[in-house]
Design a protein around this motif. Structure first.
Motif, PDB file in Angstrom:
ATOM      1  N   MET A   1      62.968  28.940  48.998  1.00 47.93           N
ATOM      2  CA  MET A   1      61.530  29.141  48.829  1.00 47.93           C
ATOM      3  C   MET A   1      60.803  27.817  49.016  1.00 47.93           C
ATOM      4  SD  MET A   1      60.983  29.359  44.660  1.00 47.93           S
ATOM      5  CE  MET A   1      59.243  29.593  44.860  1.00 47.93           C
ATOM      6  N   GLU A   2      59.533  27.913  49.415  1.00 52.07           N
ATOM      7  CA  GLU A   2      58.709  26.722  49.580  1.00 52.07           C
ATOM      8  C   GLU A   2      57.248  27.146  49.534  1.00 52.07           C
ATOM      9  OE1 GLU A   2      57.909  23.012  52.698  1.00 52.07           O
ATOM     10  OE2 GLU A   2      59.487  24.496  53.101  1.00 52.07           O
TER      11      GLU A   2
ATOM     12  N   SER B   1      53.651  20.010  46.883  1.00 47.39           N
ATOM     13  CA  SER B   1      54.622  20.778  47.658  1.00 47.39           C
ATOM     14  C   SER B   1      55.850  21.034  46.802  1.00 47.39           C
ATOM     15  CB  SER B   1      55.033  20.016  48.929  1.00 47.39           C
ATOM     16  OG  SER B   1      53.910  19.830  49.775  1.00 47.39           O
ATOM     17  N   CYS B   2      56.252  22.283  46.714  1.00 40.74           N
ATOM     18  CA  CYS B   2      57.414  22.658  45.911  1.00 40.74           C
ATOM     19  C   CYS B   2      58.386  23.440  46.769  1.00 40.74           C
ATOM     20  CB  CYS B   2      56.994  23.518  44.715  1.00 40.74           C
ATOM     21  SG  CYS B   2      55.807  22.731  43.603  1.00 40.74           S
ATOM     22  N   GLY B   3      59.675  23.258  46.512  1.00 35.18           N
ATOM     23  CA  GLY B   3      60.659  23.981  47.293  1.00 35.18           C
ATOM     24  C   GLY B   3      62.022  23.966  46.636  1.00 35.18           C
ATOM     25  N   LEU B   4      62.871  24.810  47.118  1.00 37.33           N
ATOM     26  CA  LEU B   4      64.226  24.917  46.609  1.00 37.33           C
ATOM     27  C   LEU B   4      65.169  24.275  47.614  1.00 37.33           C
ATOM     28  CD1 LEU B   4      65.884  26.073  44.260  1.00 37.33           C
ATOM     29  CD2 LEU B   4      66.115  28.197  45.556  1.00 37.33           C
ATOM     30  N   GLU B   5      65.873  23.235  47.177  1.00 38.50           N
ATOM     31  CA  GLU B   5      66.839  22.547  48.021  1.00 38.50           C
ATOM     32  C   GLU B   5      68.206  22.685  47.379  1.00 38.50           C
ATOM     33  OE1 GLU B   5      65.601  18.543  48.634  1.00 38.50           O
ATOM     34  OE2 GLU B   5      63.714  19.094  49.640  1.00 38.50           O
ATOM     35  N   GLY B   6      68.971  23.635  47.848  1.00 37.26           N
ATOM     36  CA  GLY B   6      70.257  23.921  47.230  1.00 37.26           C
ATOM     37  C   GLY B   6      70.047  24.481  45.845  1.00 37.26           C
TER      38      GLY B   6
ATOM     39  N   SER C   1      66.727  20.641  37.888  1.00 40.85           N
ATOM     40  CA  SER C   1      67.832  21.599  37.929  1.00 40.85           C
ATOM     41  C   SER C   1      67.292  23.004  37.694  1.00 40.85           C
ATOM     42  CB  SER C   1      68.870  21.238  36.853  1.00 40.85           C
ATOM     43  OG  SER C   1      68.276  21.234  35.571  1.00 40.85           O
ATOM     44  N   THR C   2      68.014  23.994  38.173  1.00 44.81           N
ATOM     45  CA  THR C   2      67.590  25.385  38.055  1.00 44.81           C
ATOM     46  C   THR C   2      68.516  26.142  37.100  1.00 44.81           C
ATOM     47  OG1 THR C   2      68.905  26.027  39.987  1.00 44.81           O
ATOM     48  CG2 THR C   2      66.606  25.386  40.368  1.00 44.81           C
ATOM     49  N   LEU C   3      68.007  27.289  36.616  1.00 41.60           N
ATOM     50  CA  LEU C   3      68.762  28.173  35.726  1.00 41.60           C
ATOM     51  C   LEU C   3      69.222  29.399  36.498  1.00 41.60           C
ATOM     52  CD1 LEU C   3      66.300  27.976  32.695  1.00 41.60           C
ATOM     53  CD2 LEU C   3      68.507  26.824  32.897  1.00 41.60           C
ATOM     54  N   PRO C   4      70.282  30.073  36.034  1.00 41.31           N
ATOM     55  CA  PRO C   4      70.794  31.248  36.751  1.00 41.31           C
ATOM     56  C   PRO C   4      69.796  32.400  36.726  1.00 41.31           C
ATOM     57  CG  PRO C   4      71.972  30.934  34.676  1.00 41.31           C
ATOM     58  CD  PRO C   4      71.123  29.731  34.862  1.00 41.31           C
ATOM     59  N   ARG C   5      69.258  32.718  37.897  1.00 38.27           N
ATOM     60  CA  ARG C   5      68.244  33.772  38.002  1.00 38.27           C
ATOM     61  C   ARG C   5      68.782  35.139  37.587  1.00 38.27           C
ATOM     62  NH1 ARG C   5      65.797  37.417  37.556  1.00 38.27           N
ATOM     63  NH2 ARG C   5      64.223  38.450  38.823  1.00 38.27           N
ATOM     64  N   ASP C   6      70.039  35.448  37.879  1.00 35.84           N
ATOM     65  CA  ASP C   6      70.575  36.777  37.593  1.00 35.84           C
ATOM     66  C   ASP C   6      70.770  37.036  36.103  1.00 35.84           C
ATOM     67  OD1 ASP C   6      72.606  34.959  37.350  1.00 35.84           O
ATOM     68  OD2 ASP C   6      74.074  36.109  38.506  1.00 35.84           O
ATOM     69  N   GLU C   7      70.662  35.991  35.261  1.00 35.15           N
ATOM     70  CA  GLU C   7      70.787  36.170  33.814  1.00 35.15           C
ATOM     71  C   GLU C   7      69.438  36.370  33.128  1.00 35.15           C
ATOM     72  OE1 GLU C   7      73.028  33.060  32.024  1.00 35.15           O
ATOM     73  OE2 GLU C   7      74.696  33.203  33.476  1.00 35.15           O
ATOM     74  N   TYR C   8      68.356  36.272  33.902  1.00 32.62           N
ATOM     75  CA  TYR C   8      67.027  36.398  33.310  1.00 32.62           C
ATOM     76  C   TYR C   8      66.702  37.871  33.072  1.00 32.62           C
ATOM     77  CZ  TYR C   8      62.228  34.896  32.319  1.00 32.62           C
ATOM     78  OH  TYR C   8      61.045  34.615  31.702  1.00 32.62           O
TER      79      TYR C   8
END
Length: 387
Positions: A1-2, A87-92, A107-114
């Motif tokens: 995403m960006e 500007s925001c985006g997901l890099e890996g 760092s990101t959190l596991p989306r599938d656990e939300y």
């Protein structure tokens, strides 16, 4: 995403959504904010099983997608960004935030656990956002703070015809504020015909929500029907933000009989002058010590506080009717908060005597001092023993 977005819009949206985050949670993902970019919008959501908030704000979407990041860390980052397009985006597995030459990687959190966000309850009507925020602020000061009695920490919300009533009580005081609202024509089809709808909303949560929506023009109120899907939820929508709150179980005590005082003495006092006097003389009051108010037919009220070495007194103009004199005493914090909750230039006291109920209401410019109830009233218990 960006995506790209103005820094001010991002800060405001993240701040509003972050109010739904729990202070502490054993489930790490509940400390996260879910960011969804797509269709020219950035949607930011927070959820802690009691409150769910979603804020939508325009943004230039380069690549649609979702990411879950620690909410309070993201808020801290947004607050220190320079004024510029961000500007925001997901890099890996890292979420980047860049603006004005400053770059952060989170760092990101596991989306599938939300967890899945709750659906909005059925809309019931609309109320002026500014008036609603003012009413909540006036009433919430009387809400309890003892979490062992959850229902008393809430605000009562009553919908009856075109009247919305907010109430709060901690057993020592009771605040009530009514305001007009516009119900939807079909908004109450699943409730018993002719019955008022009464629920209790967590006070702290409703205060945050009302403050966030204060400038949104109109607030749409939704309420789940009895026994229906999403039962036990209330929602508030306005200006691209919608929030659902889980209701508290139980009901607040009725105030009708409490507010009906028989043959009271009535005193009318300039509100700002009395509030200033309370603040001054309370300086020498020991913890839990009352302030004494001696109302006199001479047209004054004498405030006194303190014992033995440290004492204070101040006289303020007051009109007393129904008695030659009347002496009462109040908890200074309770009295000060009650006076500060009014906006009218004068406040009206209905007094029964020491250790009994006292009812405060506001008198605005051009209003007659009669017994008609105002839209905002505040009941206090006076102290039994006068010093």
């Amino acid at each position: 995403m960006e995506f790209r977005i103005e820094r001010g819009a991002l800060v405001e949206a993240v701040t509003a959504a972050a109010r739904s985050l729990p202070a502490r949670s054993p489930v790490p993902v509940l400390g996260g904010l879910l960011l969804t970019a797509g269709e020219g919008l950035l949607r930011i959501s927070g959820f802690d099983y009691e409150v769910a908030a979603t804020v939508e704000v325009p943004a230039e979407t380069v690549t649609p997608g979702q990411v879950l990041v620690l909410g309070r860390r993201l808020l801290d980052v947004c607050k220190v960004l320079p004024e510029a397009v961000v500007s925001c985006g997901l890099e890996g597995a890292r979420f980047t935030v860049e603006g004005g030459g400053t770059r952060f990687g989170l760092s990101t959190l596991p989306r599938d656990e939300y967890p899945v966000l709750p659906k909005l309850p059925e809309p019931r009507g609309v109320v002026d956002a500014g008036a609603f925020a003012e009413a909540v602020a006036q009433v919430v000061i009387a809400a309890g703070r003892d979490e062992s009695l959850p229902v008393l920490t809430g605000l009562g919300l009553r919908l009856d015809g075109t009247t919305l009533t907010l109430t709060a009580s901690d057993r020592y005081r009771y605040a009530v504020r009514t305001l007009e609202w516009k119900p939807d024509a079909e908004g109450f089809a699943d409730f018993a015909e002719g019955d008022a709808v009464e629920v209790v909303v967590p006070g702290r949560r409703l205060t945050d929500i009302a403050r966030s929506l204060a400038r949104s023009g109109l607030v749409r109120v939704g309420l789940s029907g009895p026994g229906g899907p999403g039962s036990g939820l209330v929602s508030f929508e306005g200006a691209g933000m919608h929030t659902t709150v889980r209701l508290l179980e139980g009901r607040l005590p009725r105030y009708d009989k409490l507010f009906a005082l028989k043959d009271p003495a009535v005193a009318v006092v300039p509100r700002a002058q009395l509030a200033d006097a309370v603040r001054r003389v309370a300086v020498v009051a020991e913890p839990n010590s009352p302030i004494r108010l001696d109302f006199s037919a001479r047209g004054t009220v004498l405030l006194q506080a303190g014992y033995e070495d440290d004492v204070a007194a101040q006289e303020v103009a007051a009109e007393l009717t129904g008695a030659e004199d009347m002496a009462v005493a109040f908890n200074p914090a309770y009295l000060g908060e009650a006076l500060s909750s009014f906006t009218a230039p004068q406040v009206r006291f209905e007094l029964l005597g020491p250790g009994r109920r006292a009812l405060l209401s506001g008198i605005r410019e051009g209003e007659a001092d009669d017994t008609a109830p105002g839209d905002h009233r505040h009941l206090l218990m006076s102290v039994r023993q006068l010093s």
